[in-house]
Design a protein around this motif. Structure first.
Motif, PDB file in Angstrom:
ATOM      1  N   SER A 137       7.223  14.291   7.394  1.00  0.00           N
ATOM      2  CA  SER A 137       8.156  14.474   8.506  1.00  0.00           C
ATOM      3  C   SER A 137       9.343  15.295   8.052  1.00  0.00           C
ATOM      4  N   SER A 138       9.949  16.008   8.987  1.00  0.00           N
ATOM      5  CA  SER A 138      11.150  16.771   8.709  1.00  0.00           C
ATOM      6  C   SER A 138      12.008  16.790   9.977  1.00  0.00           C
ATOM      7  N   HIS A 139      13.131  17.507   9.912  1.00  0.00           N
ATOM      8  CA  HIS A 139      14.092  17.509  11.006  1.00  0.00           C
ATOM      9  C   HIS A 139      14.548  18.922  11.324  1.00  0.00           C
ATOM     10  N   VAL A 140      14.996  19.104  12.568  1.00  0.00           N
ATOM     11  CA  VAL A 140      15.534  20.382  12.993  1.00  0.00           C
ATOM     12  C   VAL A 140      16.661  20.105  13.981  1.00  0.00           C
ATOM     13  N   SER A 141      17.684  20.952  13.961  1.00  0.00           N
ATOM     14  CA  SER A 141      18.805  20.809  14.896  1.00  0.00           C
ATOM     15  C   SER A 141      19.069  22.135  15.583  1.00  0.00           C
ATOM     16  N   LEU A 142      19.511  22.061  16.843  1.00  0.00           N
ATOM     17  CA  LEU A 142      19.836  23.234  17.641  1.00  0.00           C
ATOM     18  C   LEU A 142      21.162  23.007  18.352  1.00  0.00           C
ATOM     19  N   GLN A 143      21.875  24.090  18.619  1.00  0.00           N
ATOM     20  CA  GLN A 143      23.084  23.996  19.420  1.00  0.00           C
ATOM     21  C   GLN A 143      22.758  24.282  20.875  1.00  0.00           C
ATOM     22  N   ALA A 144      21.641  23.765  21.317  1.00  0.00           N
ATOM     23  CA  ALA A 144      21.172  23.885  22.699  1.00  0.00           C
ATOM     24  C   ALA A 144      20.263  22.695  22.976  1.00  0.00           C
ATOM     25  N   PRO A 145      20.151  22.268  24.227  1.00  0.00           N
ATOM     26  CA  PRO A 145      19.366  21.069  24.540  1.00  0.00           C
ATOM     27  C   PRO A 145      17.855  21.253  24.452  1.00  0.00           C
ATOM     28  N   SER A 146      17.400  22.457  24.223  1.00  0.00           N
ATOM     29  CA  SER A 146      15.956  22.668  24.102  1.00  0.00           C
ATOM     30  C   SER A 146      15.667  23.934  23.317  1.00  0.00           C
ATOM     31  N   GLY A 147      14.419  24.052  22.899  1.00  0.00           N
ATOM     32  CA  GLY A 147      13.947  25.205  22.151  1.00  0.00           C
ATOM     33  C   GLY A 147      12.483  25.007  21.834  1.00  0.00           C
ATOM     34  N   HIS A 148      11.975  25.728  20.862  1.00  0.00           N
ATOM     35  CA  HIS A 148      10.596  25.510  20.429  1.00  0.00           C
ATOM     36  C   HIS A 148      10.388  26.069  19.032  1.00  0.00           C
ATOM     37  N   MET A 149       9.311  25.633  18.407  1.00  0.00           N
ATOM     38  CA  MET A 149       8.977  26.010  17.039  1.00  0.00           C
ATOM     39  C   MET A 149       7.505  26.384  16.955  1.00  0.00           C
ATOM     40  N   ASP A 199       0.805  -1.218   0.000  1.00  0.00           N
ATOM     41  CA  ASP A 199       0.000   0.000   0.000  1.00  0.00           C
ATOM     42  C   ASP A 199       0.842   1.273   0.000  1.00  0.00           C
ATOM     43  N   CYS A 200       2.134   1.148   0.304  1.00  0.00           N
ATOM     44  CA  CYS A 200       2.985   2.337   0.450  1.00  0.00           C
ATOM     45  C   CYS A 200       2.970   3.275  -0.758  1.00  0.00           C
ATOM     46  N   PRO A 201       2.973   2.765  -2.004  1.00  0.00           N
ATOM     47  CA  PRO A 201       3.010   3.700  -3.138  1.00  0.00           C
ATOM     48  C   PRO A 201       1.741   4.530  -3.309  1.00  0.00           C
ATOM     49  N   TYR A 202       0.685   4.195  -2.587  1.00  0.00           N
ATOM     50  CA  TYR A 202      -0.605   4.819  -2.877  1.00  0.00           C
ATOM     51  C   TYR A 202      -1.117   5.747  -1.777  1.00  0.00           C
ATOM     52  N   ILE A 203      -0.365   5.902  -0.695  1.00  0.00           N
ATOM     53  CA  ILE A 203      -0.876   6.704   0.408  1.00  0.00           C
ATOM     54  C   ILE A 203      -0.206   8.075   0.431  1.00  0.00           C
ATOM     55  N   ARG A 204      -0.924   9.067   0.961  1.00  0.00           N
ATOM     56  CA  ARG A 204      -0.427  10.446   0.995  1.00  0.00           C
ATOM     57  C   ARG A 204       0.257  10.725   2.333  1.00  0.00           C
ATOM     58  N   ALA A 205       1.198   9.861   2.658  1.00  0.00           N
ATOM     59  CA  ALA A 205       1.995  10.031   3.864  1.00  0.00           C
ATOM     60  C   ALA A 205       3.353   9.422   3.601  1.00  0.00           C
ATOM     61  N   GLN A 206       4.398  10.045   4.128  1.00  0.00           N
ATOM     62  CA  GLN A 206       5.732   9.497   3.959  1.00  0.00           C
ATOM     63  C   GLN A 206       5.821   8.161   4.692  1.00  0.00           C
ATOM     64  N   THR A 207       6.300   7.154   4.018  1.00  0.00           N
ATOM     65  CA  THR A 207       6.399   5.831   4.630  1.00  0.00           C
ATOM     66  C   THR A 207       7.796   5.560   5.179  1.00  0.00           C
ATOM     67  N   GLU A 208       8.659   6.581   5.129  1.00  0.00           N
ATOM     68  CA  GLU A 208       9.980   6.489   5.750  1.00  0.00           C
ATOM     69  C   GLU A 208      10.166   7.668   6.696  1.00  0.00           C
ATOM     70  N   SER A 209       9.133   7.945   7.487  1.00  0.00           N
ATOM     71  CA  SER A 209       9.131   9.129   8.343  1.00  0.00           C
ATOM     72  C   SER A 209       9.788   8.890   9.690  1.00  0.00           C
ATOM     73  N   VAL A 210       9.968   7.626  10.090  1.00  0.00           N
ATOM     74  CA  VAL A 210      10.603   7.323  11.367  1.00  0.00           C
ATOM     75  C   VAL A 210      12.097   7.157  11.115  1.00  0.00           C
TER      76      VAL A 210
END
Length: 348
Positions: free
Chosen positions: A299-311, A125-136
């Motif tokens: 899914s996407s990714h974010v990096s910080l040069q601190a142990p916490s933050g927010h978006m 079913d992976c080719p037919y769904i509107r969600a990334q199937t490699e998001s983890v």
């Protein structure tokens, strides 16, 4: 059973998954386009079970995803805290920057406990769904430079999106990890039990898999759900870089078609930096949300040069009547966890 005896539910997902549903019988076929014709034969998949209004689904429960339509199997549950800004007072909404409490971002509303599930997606079913199937995704071990890698066909599903069914096939889900994680036992209900490999994998990867907070907000009938995950820290002689992944689901709850045109993010780090990110679409796409295809997940990714933050931020949406509006992305915290010397092991 004749088609006339069943209730038809046609769900267009990607190129289309056609489903024939009834109280007792579930049939499914993959169609090559959104144009359904009588030349395609429905293949029997199994029988629908009774959705659970209370309690949890067990490991090995087969299901159809209520929104994305894919077949899957439950591995284990997570108990999350859901912060739904729609349930708070909207009488005098303030700009996001004014309403933020930097020490309690995303938690201005009362959280409620809700069950989510770690699941495997059927690879057919992976080719037919509107969600990334490699998001983890995971960070690799330090010796290899902690490169990013993904576990294909792994997802998180809310309890309300589980449509349980029963199949006679001893291997009803096609996934490389199905036989490694689950074994068939006809005397059990559901008839699939966790192997020791699944229990060991869950325990070993718990810090990187754990789902704890979920944030939701709706603007102009467009509901945004955000789930952040801490991935770990990359260290060098001069600095430490902390990584998170975040999963976003957009769902159109209205009748008018809308399209995502732009994204606008603001990313605050505990180190004191505030970054603004603007761009066209998301993950290289400008998804259309219609009544036939109401949802999109990425899914996407974010990096910080601190142990916490927010978006926080907005999506610029364009409706079919030409009306444009900014859809609010609920603010959410980026929180690191206590250092763990163990390394994620995404692949068995």
């Amino acid at each position: 059973m004749f088609i006339g005896e069943a209730e038809m539910l046609m769900t267009e997902l990607g190129r289309g998954i056609g489903l024939l549903l009834s109280k007792n019988l579930l049939k499914c076929t993959i169609l090559p386009s959104a144009q359904y014709t009588s030349s395609y034969r429905l293949a029997e998949v199994g029988k629908f079970g009774t959705p659970k209004l209370t309690g949890k689904y067990e490991t090995g429960q087969l299901f159809l995803h209520r929104v994305f339509g894919y077949r899957g199997v439950v591995l284990f549950p997570w108990l999350a805290r859901v912060y739904d800004r729609d349930v708070s007072s909207k009488k005098d909404p303030k700009p996001i920057e004014e309403s933020l409490n930097y020490n309690q971002v995303g938690k201005e509303v009362k959280g409620r406990a809700h069950t989510y599930y770690q699941v495997l997606i059927d690879s057919r079913d992976c080719p037919y769904i509107r969600a990334q199937t490699e998001s983890v995704t995971f960070l690799g071990n330090q010796d290899s430079g902690r490169t990013l890698y993904a576990v294909p066909g792994l997802d998180y599903v809310g309890h309300e999106d589980i449509m349980p069914y029963i199949a006679g096939d001893k291997r009803p889900i096609r996934h490389d990890l199905f036989d490694k994680f689950l074994s068939h036992n006809a005397e059990k209900d559901p008839p699939f039990c966790a192997k020791e490999t699944l229990k060991a994998w869950q325990e070993r990867n718990h810090p990187w898999l754990e789902l704890s907070d979920v944030h939701k907000e709706t603007t102009e009938n467009i509901r945004i759900t955000v789930i952040p995950f801490y991935m770990g820290c990359r260290e060098s002689q001069s600095t430490s870089v902390y990584w998170w992944r975040y999963c976003i689901r957009l769902e159109n709850l209205g009748d008018l078609t809308v399209q995502l045109r732009e994204r606008h993010w603001r990313i605050f780090s505990l180190s004191g930096t505030l970054e603004t990110v603007r761009g066209r679409g998301v993950v290289g796409q400008e998804p259309v949300l219609s009544t036939q295809q109401p949802a999109f997940q990425y899914s996407s990714h974010v990096s910080l040069q601190a142990p916490s933050g927010h978006m926080w931020g907005t999506f610029r949406m364009e409706r079919e009547d030409g009306f444009t509006f900014d859809c609010r992305i609920p603010p959410f915290a980026l929180e690191s966890k206590q250092d763990d010397n163990s390394q994620p092991t995404g692949i068995i």
